[in-house]
Scaffold this active site. Structure first.
Site, mmCIF file in Angstrom:
data_model
loop_
_atom_site.group_PDB
_atom_site.id
_atom_site.type_symbol
_atom_site.label_atom_id
_atom_site.label_comp_id
_atom_site.label_asym_id
_atom_site.label_seq_id
_atom_site.Cartn_x
_atom_site.Cartn_y
_atom_site.Cartn_z
ATOM 1 N N CYS A 114 119.261 155.241 73.188
ATOM 2 C CA CYS A 114 118.348 155.107 72.039
ATOM 3 C C CYS A 114 117.523 156.383 71.863
ATOM 4 C CB CYS A 114 117.481 153.852 72.177
ATOM 5 S SG CYS A 114 116.704 153.374 70.625
ATOM 6 N N HIS A 217 121.322 149.615 73.019
ATOM 7 C CA HIS A 217 120.659 149.345 74.301
ATOM 8 C C HIS A 217 121.562 148.503 75.203
ATOM 9 C CE1 HIS A 217 116.496 150.787 73.623
ATOM 10 N NE2 HIS A 217 116.718 150.512 72.355
ATOM 11 N N GLU A 219 121.423 148.158 78.241
ATOM 12 C CA GLU A 219 120.636 147.529 79.324
ATOM 13 C C GLU A 219 120.059 146.181 78.894
ATOM 14 O OE1 GLU A 219 119.408 149.689 77.293
ATOM 15 O OE2 GLU A 219 117.250 149.366 77.020
#
Ligand SMILES: [Mn+2]
Length: 239
Positions: A114, A217, A219
């Site tokens: 990002c 993202h 994660e």
């Protein structure tokens, strides 16, 4: 020996009513730690620190990970601040740019997520759109209130890219960004884009190390989407 993954930290503060005191924290999203732990590596948080210590920090790690966060100061790509620019964090910008430079010198791989992808693009001479309103992109790139666990828009991934070693050609990702890569840095390749034309991933091996940036993202979705966990596995096993 486990691979040491250095994840750049961020800072935040919380005012505690009961204590009448503001507490300041250095942190990274726990999801990065968990993703890298599951991938059998040794994640470490690099707090925003002193630029001169970049050499010592990079010596201690195998891969540098640039996490999400504030907008980068547009002075680094020679633009004035647009009214819709979000919060900036000057010390973090300076520290990250120093770490990137040093990682290249020491031949350590870099991964940007990002903001991290945007910082990479700027660090190597590219530019950003400071806000969605400056683009003609039509997809919803800030997907809230939909949780980031749930991917919302497709990206098309370039066949010859590193990402395609573990992701299919069309892949659904989450999206939480109001800024975009505009001019791509020299010696970088766009490796994923959306149907509305937004750049969603970049890569370079030109500088001798491997550099990968993604706009989404992984994660936030790796706990529920196995292919997003593959992102962490790929980094640990290949970079
Ligand atoms: Mn997006």
């Amino acid at each position: 020996m486990k691979k040491r993954i250095g994840i750049i930290g961020n800072e935040r503060s919380t005012y505690d009513e009961k204590d009448q005191h503001t507490y300041y924290f250095s942190y990274t999203p726990r999801d990065f730690i968990q993703g890298f732990l599951r991938a059998n590596s040794l994640p470490v948080i690099l707090p925003v620190g002193i630029v001169e210590d970049a050499v010592a920090y990079i010596e201690q790690i195998d891969v540098l990970v640039l996490a999400g966060g504030q907008d980068i100061d547009p002075k680094y790509f020679h633009q004035a601040r647009h009214p819709l620019l979000g919060e900036v964090f000057e010390a973090r910008d300076e520290f990250e740019l120093a770490l990137i430079k040093e990682a290249v010198k020491q031949g350590k791989s870099i991964v940007g997520v990002c903001r991290g992808m945007q910082v990479l693009n700027v660090a190597f001479g590219g530019t950003l759109y400071q806000d969605t309103s400056l683009t003609d992109y039509t997809l919803k790139h800030v997907q809230s209130p939909i949780s980031l666990e749930h991917p919302t828009h497709d990206v098309t991934i370039k066949e010859t890219s590193l990402l395609r070693q573990f992701l299919p050609e069309t892949y659904k990702v989450n999206s939480y960004h109001h800024q975009f890569v505009d001019q791509v840095a020299n010696h970088f390749t766009v490796t994923a884009h959306t149907t509305d034309g937004a750049i969603e991933a970049i890569e370079s091996t030109y500088y001798g190390n491997t550099i990968i940036g993604v706009q989404w993202h992984p994660e936030q979705s790796c706990h529920t989407h196995p292919l997003d966990q593959e992102f962490f596995k790929y980094i640990v096993e290949n970079l």
